[in-house]
Design a protein around this motif. Structure first.
Motif, PDB file in Angstrom:
ATOM      1  N   ARG A 213      92.269 -37.326  21.688  1.00 17.38           N
ATOM      2  CA  ARG A 213      92.148 -38.704  22.155  1.00 17.38           C
ATOM      3  C   ARG A 213      93.496 -39.268  22.555  1.00 17.38           C
ATOM      4  O   ARG A 213      94.536 -38.892  22.020  1.00 17.38           O
ATOM      5  N   GLY A 214      93.468 -40.165  23.489  1.00 16.56           N
ATOM      6  CA  GLY A 214      94.695 -40.794  23.932  1.00 16.56           C
ATOM      7  C   GLY A 214      94.391 -42.054  24.698  1.00 16.56           C
ATOM      8  O   GLY A 214      93.241 -42.349  25.021  1.00 16.56           O
ATOM      9  N   GLY A 215      95.408 -42.803  25.009  1.00 15.18           N
ATOM     10  CA  GLY A 215      95.255 -44.033  25.759  1.00 15.18           C
ATOM     11  C   GLY A 215      94.861 -45.207  24.891  1.00 15.18           C
ATOM     12  O   GLY A 215      94.465 -45.058  23.742  1.00 15.18           O
ATOM     13  N   VAL A 216      95.015 -46.379  25.492  1.00  9.67           N
ATOM     14  CA  VAL A 216      94.715 -47.631  24.803  1.00  9.67           C
ATOM     15  C   VAL A 216      93.626 -48.352  25.589  1.00  9.67           C
ATOM     16  O   VAL A 216      93.738 -48.546  26.801  1.00  9.67           O
ATOM     17  N   LEU A 217      92.576 -48.728  24.902  1.00 15.08           N
ATOM     18  CA  LEU A 217      91.457 -49.447  25.506  1.00 15.08           C
ATOM     19  C   LEU A 217      91.487 -50.890  25.034  1.00 15.08           C
ATOM     20  O   LEU A 217      91.549 -51.157  23.836  1.00 15.08           O
ATOM     21  N   ARG A 218      91.429 -51.809  25.981  1.00 11.76           N
ATOM     22  CA  ARG A 218      91.317 -53.233  25.645  1.00 11.76           C
ATOM     23  C   ARG A 218      89.894 -53.671  25.968  1.00 11.76           C
ATOM     24  O   ARG A 218      89.422 -53.484  27.085  1.00 11.76           O
TER      25      ARG A 218
END
Length: 190
Positions: A43-48
């Motif tokens: 998993r990676g990244g940032v979700l808003r």
């Protein structure tokens, strides 16, 4: 003396009558939080997740019952917070617990994001049909990347049969339906 006795009798009967009436109490409900998923090492990244918009017909703090196009509130059965806030918070928590992203943030959290999830609540009510009752959850959601490009735009719908009549069963089915929607959003994001 008879007049005094009559007045006292009437007052005591009135007092007893008032005391014997039970005033119905309001009940407050929250959504059941989704369960945590297994850790995803890739998993990676940032979700808003931005605050969901609430349709005008659903803008009530009461649980709603739909029969065809008619919506009726359950006046004594209320959400503990505004419905749009409850559903947004459950969506943030569900996506966070699914562990598909390194971090899931709410709309007011600071810092940059890789993706942003926008949407509106289309339906969130107990529905009475000829076959019985069900809880219907419908969210229109779209995912954008950091450049504002739309990666998907779908309506996610879940219909859960009610185990029994009443607000407790409706809230349990609505919670389960929302958890199903979160699962489909996770699949779509992957």
């Amino acid at each position: 003396m008879n007049r005094t006795w009559l007045v006292l009798s009437l007052l005591s009967a009135f007092a007893l009558g008032c005391r014997s009436v039970e005033v119905p109490r309001e009940r407050y409900y929250r959504l059941e939080p989704p369960a945590a998923g297994p850790a995803d090492p890739g998993r990676g990244g940032v979700l808003r997740v931005l605050d969901l918009q609430l349709g005008t017909a659903l803008d009530s703090d009461c649980l709603l019952v739909a029969e065809g196009v008619r919506l009726e509130p359950r006046p004594l059965d209320r959400w503990v917070a505004p419905l749009d806030r409850l559903v947004t918070d459950a969506l943030v928590l569900g996506l966070s617990r699914s562990r598909t992203c390194a971090l899931v943030k709410g709309g007011a959290d600071p810092g940059p994001e890789t993706w942003s999830l926008h949407g509106r609540i289309v339906d969130f009510a107990e529905v009475r049909t000829a076959a019985g009752g069900e809880a219907r959850v419908a969210l229109e959601l779209w995912l954008e990347d950091e450049r504002g490009q739309v990666l998907f735009h779908d309506e996610f719908v879940a219909c859960e049969p009610l185990a029994e009549a009443g607000p407790d069963a409706a809230v349990a089915a609505l919670s389960h339906g929302l958890q199903g929607v979160v699962g489909r959003v996770v699949q779509r994001m992957q």
